[in-house]
Design an enzyme around this catalytic site. Sequence first.
Site, PDB file in Angstrom:
ATOM      1  CB  SER A  33      93.986  24.252  86.074  1.00  0.00           C
ATOM      2  OG  SER A  33      95.199  24.616  85.500  1.00  0.00           O
ATOM      3  NE  ARG A  68      89.974  30.101  84.790  1.00  0.00           N
ATOM      4  CZ  ARG A  68      90.503  31.238  84.308  1.00  0.00           C
ATOM      5  NH1 ARG A  68      89.765  32.320  84.112  1.00  0.00           N
ATOM      6  NH2 ARG A  68      91.767  31.293  83.993  1.00  0.00           N
ATOM      7  CD  GLU A 127      89.739  26.450  86.079  1.00  0.00           C
ATOM      8  OE1 GLU A 127      90.653  26.880  86.808  1.00  0.00           O
ATOM      9  OE2 GLU A 127      89.817  26.450  84.835  1.00  0.00           O
TER      10      GLU A 127
HETATM   11  P1  FAD Z   1      82.463  22.087  78.860  1.00  0.00           P
HETATM   12  O1  FAD Z   1      83.577  21.387  79.570  1.00  0.00           O
HETATM   13  O2  FAD Z   1      81.737  21.325  77.821  1.00  0.00           O
HETATM   14  O3  FAD Z   1      81.416  22.655  79.933  1.00  0.00           O
HETATM   15  C1  FAD Z   1      81.858  23.448  81.015  1.00  0.00           C
HETATM   16  C2  FAD Z   1      80.618  24.072  81.661  1.00  0.00           C
HETATM   17  O4  FAD Z   1      80.071  25.026  80.739  1.00  0.00           O
HETATM   18  C3  FAD Z   1      79.508  23.045  81.936  1.00  0.00           C
HETATM   19  O5  FAD Z   1      78.879  23.367  83.156  1.00  0.00           O
HETATM   20  C4  FAD Z   1      78.536  23.256  80.770  1.00  0.00           C
HETATM   21  O6  FAD Z   1      77.195  22.931  81.139  1.00  0.00           O
HETATM   22  C5  FAD Z   1      78.691  24.743  80.502  1.00  0.00           C
HETATM   23  N1  FAD Z   1      78.420  25.098  79.111  1.00  0.00           N
HETATM   24  C6  FAD Z   1      79.147  24.780  78.019  1.00  0.00           C
HETATM   25  N2  FAD Z   1      78.599  25.307  76.906  1.00  0.00           N
HETATM   26  C7  FAD Z   1      77.473  25.958  77.302  1.00  0.00           C
HETATM   27  C8  FAD Z   1      76.451  26.690  76.626  1.00  0.00           C
HETATM   28  N3  FAD Z   1      76.470  26.847  75.294  1.00  0.00           N
HETATM   29  N4  FAD Z   1      75.434  27.223  77.360  1.00  0.00           N
HETATM   30  C9  FAD Z   1      75.403  27.063  78.707  1.00  0.00           C
HETATM   31  N5  FAD Z   1      76.331  26.392  79.402  1.00  0.00           N
HETATM   32  C10 FAD Z   1      77.360  25.835  78.712  1.00  0.00           C
HETATM   33  N6  FAD Z   1      90.605  26.940  80.913  1.00  0.00           N
HETATM   34  C11 FAD Z   1      91.039  28.223  81.059  1.00  0.00           C
HETATM   35  O7  FAD Z   1      90.258  29.085  81.495  1.00  0.00           O
HETATM   36  N7  FAD Z   1      92.312  28.561  80.721  1.00  0.00           N
HETATM   37  C12 FAD Z   1      93.207  27.653  80.228  1.00  0.00           C
HETATM   38  O8  FAD Z   1      94.328  28.017  79.921  1.00  0.00           O
HETATM   39  C13 FAD Z   1      92.772  26.305  80.076  1.00  0.00           C
HETATM   40  N8  FAD Z   1      93.615  25.361  79.616  1.00  0.00           N
HETATM   41  C14 FAD Z   1      93.164  24.080  79.466  1.00  0.00           C
HETATM   42  C15 FAD Z   1      94.055  23.100  78.973  1.00  0.00           C
HETATM   43  C16 FAD Z   1      93.622  21.804  78.790  1.00  0.00           C
HETATM   44  C17 FAD Z   1      94.588  20.773  78.264  1.00  0.00           C
HETATM   45  C18 FAD Z   1      92.292  21.445  79.085  1.00  0.00           C
HETATM   46  C19 FAD Z   1      91.791  20.042  78.844  1.00  0.00           C
HETATM   47  C20 FAD Z   1      91.414  22.389  79.590  1.00  0.00           C
HETATM   48  C21 FAD Z   1      91.840  23.723  79.789  1.00  0.00           C
HETATM   49  N9  FAD Z   1      90.977  24.706  80.286  1.00  0.00           N
HETATM   50  C22 FAD Z   1      91.429  25.986  80.439  1.00  0.00           C
HETATM   51  C23 FAD Z   1      89.607  24.357  80.690  1.00  0.00           C
HETATM   52  C24 FAD Z   1      88.556  24.490  79.570  1.00  0.00           C
HETATM   53  O9  FAD Z   1      89.136  24.364  78.292  1.00  0.00           O
HETATM   54  C25 FAD Z   1      87.800  25.812  79.659  1.00  0.00           C
HETATM   55  O10 FAD Z   1      87.164  25.952  80.911  1.00  0.00           O
HETATM   56  C26 FAD Z   1      86.741  25.929  78.553  1.00  0.00           C
HETATM   57  O11 FAD Z   1      86.253  27.228  78.543  1.00  0.00           O
HETATM   58  C27 FAD Z   1      85.573  24.952  78.735  1.00  0.00           C
HETATM   59  O12 FAD Z   1      84.804  24.962  77.537  1.00  0.00           O
HETATM   60  P2  FAD Z   1      84.007  23.644  77.056  1.00  0.00           P
HETATM   61  O13 FAD Z   1      83.250  24.002  75.841  1.00  0.00           O
HETATM   62  O14 FAD Z   1      84.919  22.502  76.962  1.00  0.00           O
HETATM   63  O15 FAD Z   1      83.006  23.483  78.270  1.00  0.00           O
END
Ligand code: FAD
Length: 305
Positions: free
Chosen positions: A227, A177, A297
Amino acid sequence: MSEYQQFINSISADVIEENIRVSEPISNHTFTKLGGEADLFITPSSFAEIQSVLKQAKKFNIPVTILGSGSNVIVRDGGIRGITLCLTKFNQISIKNDVITAQSGASIIDVSNFALEHERTGLEFACGIPGSVGGALYMNAGAYGGQISDVLEKARVMTRDGEILTLSKEDLHLGYRKSIFMNRDYVILEAEFQLNRGEYKMIKQDMDEFTNARKSKQPLEYPSCGSVFKRPPGYYAGKLIQDCKLQGFRVGGAEVSKKHAGFIVNIDQATSKDYIDLINIIKGTVKKNFDINLETEVIIMGEES
Ligand code: FAD
């Protein structure tokens, strides 16, 4: 004329008007349904739009916060000052030989399904991670024994000056992560995933298995950010929280999930303050009972109200 209005005028030739919103509730764009307003909320759908926003933001000295799908963030109740650049409309996916190229706003679930349709194996683990490609790279997202670093080959990023760079996987320092993006102001534009040829039936079977496991263990019926805590070395955050008898514990509308102790669910119109207060209570209780420091996280951003 306000600084924001001058900025909007300066990008108006490059950015489609409907992609710019003023005072947008961020709760519409986060999986927790939390967060105050973004002063300017911009959803570009092309390289040129992203470049124009970054260059002009620098010129007017307006801060830029990046948002993907909003599935791993808690945005505080006071919202985000300056520009929130949300990339979900920048979402093309293509394939050449065994390499899938995805723009950063594409859903990683869509990329995983795209790989299945093209009978490419390697992204099955991502079939239920509800984030964008950019967020998945930023977090080095992973599940069920796989993680982004297993399949990522290259990333294309934009600096805050609007310059485009291509970075190799090694440049990204991907760990648990963790990525270089946490220390650099890059906007992730595109990712290239190196996959292998596979058999549709086998790929689908693994994806179905992961999906069923997720449905049975995670409280997907409530808004959450997945998480909340990282796995401390040698332990599981969820098990520690469960052993502290915190499941079902609430602050306002935020509750430690009864189904999965590692999740905090928005059970009844929670505020970000409820969430953050609950996170601090969990951290304090785990520290007191087990002398273990839980690290979040989830990324917490924005202003207090
Ligand atoms: P965001 O929440 O929008 O942003 C997260 C971070 O990334 C922020 O700091 C943002 O500034 C940065 N960011 C986003 N896009 C960019 C970009 N293009 N350039 C630069 N920075 C950027 N995670 C796991 O690893 N494994 C799992 O199994 C998992 N299961 C999940 C289940 C549920 C129900 C939920 C709600 C979440 C889960 N997650 C899991 C967490 C999440 O889905 C991941 O961390 C995912 O990769 C985040 O992506 P996002 O686009 O939503 O990022």
